[in-house]
Design a protein around this motif. Structure first.
Motif: not given
Length: 87
Positions: A10-23
């Motif tokens: 998730i952190t390396c691929h799904a959230g790449r290039n976004i400022e905020r990631l919700y998990i």
């Protein structure tokens, strides 16, 4: 190990290039099963049905160690569900 692999993915691929990631991570027992649900709002990515030939070590570990794994993409969220029976 499976939880670590899904969070790394998730952190390396799904959230790449976004400022905020919700998990959102939930771990609970249900009878004799350990149940884990992981939800994130990153790019859609199905770790369960991803092309077997393209899987790298993380997805091979995840799919090899968890026999009961499911994925859905709903409401703008990746939702991965994993279960293990108590031995």
């Amino acid at each position: 190990l499976c939880i670590e692999e899904i969070l790394l993915n998730i952190t390396c691929h799904a959230g790449r290039n976004i400022e905020r990631l919700y998990i959102d991570l939930h771990i609970h027992t249900q009878g004799e099963q350990l149940c884990v649900s992981v939800k994130d709002d990153g790019r859609a990515f199905d770790p369960v049905h991803f092309d077997v030939e393209k899987r790298r070590s993380g997805l091979k570990i995840l799919n090899g160690l968890c026999e009961d794994i499911d994925y859905q993409y709903m409401y703008g969220q990746n939702m991965t569900f994993m279960k293990w029976k108590e031995s």
